[in-house]
Design a protein around this motif. Sequence first.
Motif, mmCIF file in Angstrom:
data_model
loop_
_atom_site.group_PDB
_atom_site.id
_atom_site.type_symbol
_atom_site.label_atom_id
_atom_site.label_comp_id
_atom_site.label_asym_id
_atom_site.label_seq_id
_atom_site.Cartn_x
_atom_site.Cartn_y
_atom_site.Cartn_z
ATOM 1 N N GLY A 107 3.075 28.666 35.317
ATOM 2 C CA GLY A 107 2.618 27.666 36.266
ATOM 3 C C GLY A 107 3.261 26.302 36.156
ATOM 4 N N LEU A 108 4.384 26.174 35.417
ATOM 5 C CA LEU A 108 5.068 24.890 35.312
ATOM 6 C C LEU A 108 5.912 24.671 36.563
ATOM 7 C CD1 LEU A 108 5.751 22.384 33.640
ATOM 8 C CD2 LEU A 108 7.581 23.680 32.536
ATOM 9 N N ALA A 109 5.471 23.764 37.418
ATOM 10 C CA ALA A 109 6.158 23.528 38.696
ATOM 11 C C ALA A 109 7.346 22.597 38.495
ATOM 12 C CB ALA A 109 5.178 22.928 39.704
ATOM 13 N N PHE A 110 8.505 22.999 39.056
ATOM 14 C CA PHE A 110 9.719 22.172 38.962
ATOM 15 C C PHE A 110 10.573 22.470 40.175
ATOM 16 C CE2 PHE A 110 14.140 21.468 37.710
ATOM 17 C CZ PHE A 110 14.068 20.156 37.264
ATOM 18 N N ASP A 111 10.901 21.439 40.958
ATOM 19 C CA ASP A 111 11.713 21.645 42.160
ATOM 20 C C ASP A 111 12.697 20.499 42.398
ATOM 21 O OD1 ASP A 111 9.956 19.668 42.810
ATOM 22 O OD2 ASP A 111 9.175 20.607 44.629
ATOM 23 N N ASP A 112 13.080 19.819 41.336
ATOM 24 C CA ASP A 112 13.977 18.662 41.466
ATOM 25 C C ASP A 112 15.432 19.129 41.392
ATOM 26 O OD1 ASP A 112 15.346 16.258 41.335
ATOM 27 O OD2 ASP A 112 13.804 15.269 40.134
ATOM 28 N N ALA A 113 16.027 19.417 42.534
ATOM 29 C CA ALA A 113 17.410 19.905 42.577
ATOM 30 C C ALA A 113 18.398 18.835 42.134
ATOM 31 C CB ALA A 113 17.747 20.385 43.986
ATOM 32 N N GLU A 114 18.109 17.561 42.463
ATOM 33 C CA GLU A 114 19.036 16.485 42.091
ATOM 34 C C GLU A 114 19.095 16.311 40.577
ATOM 35 O OE1 GLU A 114 20.109 11.895 43.402
ATOM 36 O OE2 GLU A 114 18.313 12.891 44.172
ATOM 37 N N LEU A 115 17.940 16.360 39.902
ATOM 38 C CA LEU A 115 17.919 16.273 38.450
ATOM 39 C C LEU A 115 18.623 17.480 37.832
ATOM 40 C CD1 LEU A 115 16.975 14.947 35.812
ATOM 41 C CD2 LEU A 115 14.803 16.183 36.073
ATOM 42 N N THR A 116 18.402 18.661 38.423
ATOM 43 C CA THR A 116 19.054 19.867 37.925
ATOM 44 C C THR A 116 20.567 19.752 38.032
ATOM 45 O OG1 THR A 116 17.151 21.204 38.586
ATOM 46 C CG2 THR A 116 19.211 22.362 38.182
ATOM 47 N N ARG A 117 21.050 19.214 39.154
ATOM 48 C CA ARG A 117 22.494 19.051 39.301
ATOM 49 C C ARG A 117 23.046 18.071 38.270
ATOM 50 N NH1 ARG A 117 25.292 15.774 44.154
ATOM 51 N NH2 ARG A 117 24.180 14.172 42.985
ATOM 52 N N ALA A 118 22.347 16.949 38.056
ATOM 53 C CA ALA A 118 22.823 15.955 37.096
ATOM 54 C C ALA A 118 22.851 16.533 35.678
ATOM 55 C CB ALA A 118 21.924 14.715 37.140
ATOM 56 N N LEU A 119 21.769 17.187 35.273
ATOM 57 C CA LEU A 119 21.732 17.791 33.935
ATOM 58 C C LEU A 119 22.707 18.958 33.842
ATOM 59 C CD1 LEU A 119 17.874 17.747 33.225
ATOM 60 C CD2 LEU A 119 19.629 16.182 32.356
ATOM 61 N N GLY A 120 22.891 19.662 34.957
ATOM 62 C CA GLY A 120 23.860 20.756 34.961
ATOM 63 C C GLY A 120 25.274 20.265 34.754
ATOM 64 N N TYR A 121 25.631 19.161 35.393
ATOM 65 C CA TYR A 121 26.954 18.566 35.181
ATOM 66 C C TYR A 121 27.134 18.172 33.716
ATOM 67 C CZ TYR A 121 28.534 18.139 40.045
ATOM 68 O OH TYR A 121 28.989 18.393 41.314
ATOM 69 N N ALA A 122 26.103 17.554 33.128
ATOM 70 C CA ALA A 122 26.191 17.145 31.720
ATOM 71 C C ALA A 122 26.372 18.353 30.814
ATOM 72 C CB ALA A 122 24.935 16.365 31.325
ATOM 73 N N ALA A 123 25.627 19.427 31.105
ATOM 74 C CA ALA A 123 25.759 20.636 30.297
ATOM 75 C C ALA A 123 27.142 21.259 30.454
ATOM 76 C CB ALA A 123 24.677 21.643 30.685
ATOM 77 N N LEU A 124 27.680 21.259 31.677
ATOM 78 C CA LEU A 124 29.008 21.833 31.904
ATOM 79 C C LEU A 124 30.091 21.033 31.191
ATOM 80 C CD1 LEU A 124 28.838 22.827 35.683
ATOM 81 C CD2 LEU A 124 28.712 24.320 33.689
ATOM 82 N N VAL A 125 29.915 19.725 31.083
ATOM 83 C CA VAL A 125 30.869 18.908 30.325
ATOM 84 C C VAL A 125 30.908 19.370 28.870
ATOM 85 C CG1 VAL A 125 31.297 16.596 29.405
ATOM 86 C CG2 VAL A 125 30.752 16.893 31.816
ATOM 87 N N VAL A 126 29.736 19.578 28.282
ATOM 88 C CA VAL A 126 29.675 20.030 26.888
ATOM 89 C C VAL A 126 30.263 21.430 26.750
ATOM 90 C CG1 VAL A 126 28.129 20.591 24.975
ATOM 91 C CG2 VAL A 126 27.683 18.580 26.390
ATOM 92 N N ILE A 127 29.930 22.326 27.682
ATOM 93 C CA ILE A 127 30.419 23.707 27.616
ATOM 94 C C ILE A 127 31.935 23.747 27.763
ATOM 95 C CG2 ILE A 127 30.363 25.942 28.791
ATOM 96 C CD1 ILE A 127 27.420 25.302 29.514
ATOM 97 N N LEU A 128 32.485 22.974 28.705
ATOM 98 C CA LEU A 128 33.936 22.929 28.877
ATOM 99 C C LEU A 128 34.617 22.304 27.667
ATOM 100 C CD1 LEU A 128 34.325 21.930 32.630
ATOM 101 C CD2 LEU A 128 35.101 24.047 31.561
ATOM 102 N N ALA A 129 33.993 21.275 27.081
ATOM 103 C CA ALA A 129 34.568 20.646 25.889
ATOM 104 C C ALA A 129 34.641 21.647 24.745
ATOM 105 C CB ALA A 129 33.734 19.431 25.479
ATOM 106 N N GLU A 130 33.581 22.406 24.537
ATOM 107 C CA GLU A 130 33.598 23.417 23.469
ATOM 108 C C GLU A 130 34.643 24.483 23.747
ATOM 109 O OE1 GLU A 130 32.937 27.043 21.434
ATOM 110 O OE2 GLU A 130 32.488 26.802 23.568
#
Length: 502
Positions: free
Chosen positions: A51-74
């Motif tokens: 039941g944890l509601a989450f629908d913030d696509a903009e936050l997901t995109r921002a955090l997704g970009y940050a995660a992809l930076v780390v993944i690409l760096a590794e």
Amino acid sequence: MSIDHLNQLMLISAVVLLFAMGAIRLSARTGLPSLLIYLGIGVAIGQDGFGLAFDDAELTRALGYAALVVILAEGGLGTRWREIRPAVPAAAALATVGVGASVGVVASAAHFMVGLDWQAALIMGAVVSSTDAAAVFSVLRRVPLPQRVTGTLEAESGFNDAPVVILVVALSEAGHETPVWYVLVAEIVLELAIGLVVGLVVGKLGAYGLRRVALPASGLYPIAVLSLCVLAYAGGATAHGSGFLAVYLTALVLGNAKLPHRPAVRGFADGLAWLAQIGLFVLLGLLVTPHDLADDIGPALVIGLALTLVARPLSVLLSLLPFRSPWQEQALLSWAGLRGAVPIVLATIPMVAGVPGSERIFNIVFVLVVVFTLLQGPTLPWLAGKLRLHDSGGPQDVDIESAPLERLRGHLLSVAIPKGSRMHGVEVTELRLPPGAAVTLVVRDGTSFVPLPTTILKRGDELLVVATDTVQDAAERRLLAVGRGGKLAGWLGTGGSTAAPH
């Protein structure tokens, strides 16, 4: 946020991470990419689960970009340039020509067979055209493949994120009109060129600085390297270039430079990348609403079949046509085009831009990634065996870590002899290290001793080699050469004194 809420959040995060660690073990045993389990965790604790509601696509995109930076760096830090260098032209073709062919085929299928309008269809084609290194190598790490195949897959996954991100953003911000193709191509070329320059400049200058600035603690080197990678992304994006290409190239340069504490840097980046992947996939699982997926299963299967059976093989065929690759390798590369975090993150871009039908695009991409990863992932090792693409098994390089000795104007090299190294059975004197370098200690089976010139080195040994600054490069080249060619390295043309250090 109150202290009680913060404590609850920390408790949930710790439980999720511990459960994810167990999922990695399950993934290693079954051959199933762990990303699916992480997505499942997010779905389980989401709106239709706990039941944890989450629908913030903009936050997901921002955090997704940050995660992809780390993944690409590794990914860049862990890539050996000498292994992917022969495959770079083919990988670049797959990341450009291959992406274009894939977008065209998938967009046509999405428009004529699923009924999406052309803007949504082109976005769909662009979103799913990027392969995912984490998904591919989580399956193939247990299967030794020829170096040109793994090099092509690895380089492609590092290169193709950049043009795909540019394409998805451009299509999402184009409104109801499809952008003129040659303007779009020119924009992609310009942004890639800027990202290329920024990545190489930051990488070269960063490597130069880290080699000459002795930091007071070894733990600062990983932080410095990751900071340089983030700087490359931010610099490339600020200059209206491809930040993703910049971060990958910076990490590639730094990962192949002669930096102090390289294994520690890679270990830190590897752990951070796992954390980024787990957090990213759980977040993406939270964003999806399972009861809304039923109507999109059929379209996802249609688009997925068009991608897997037509678009990917066609893109591989067209891209590798000038390289005359064997059909077995082309078949494996076609089936190994796994999709993972990148397409799902990219599917949030049209949602943030307010593209009509973007929620449907996200749902279709989510179903496609899950279903076809389940289909392709476990069958990749089997296909590699059927195509007889197992590597014949060459010698493994020794692992060399360098730590500066500022007062002595030298370096302490830690050399680990792996199971497949041809340094096994070589006497210390037969290493023929240059004057100014010497093996000072051998660690074997948990005990250490000072070696004699006649001491025979064995698999599993760890050596401590002291070398002055002036001969460090030559000492590393010689150690790598003996690891590849044995005691006669150099005389038999197996990488002797002219071997480049990596």
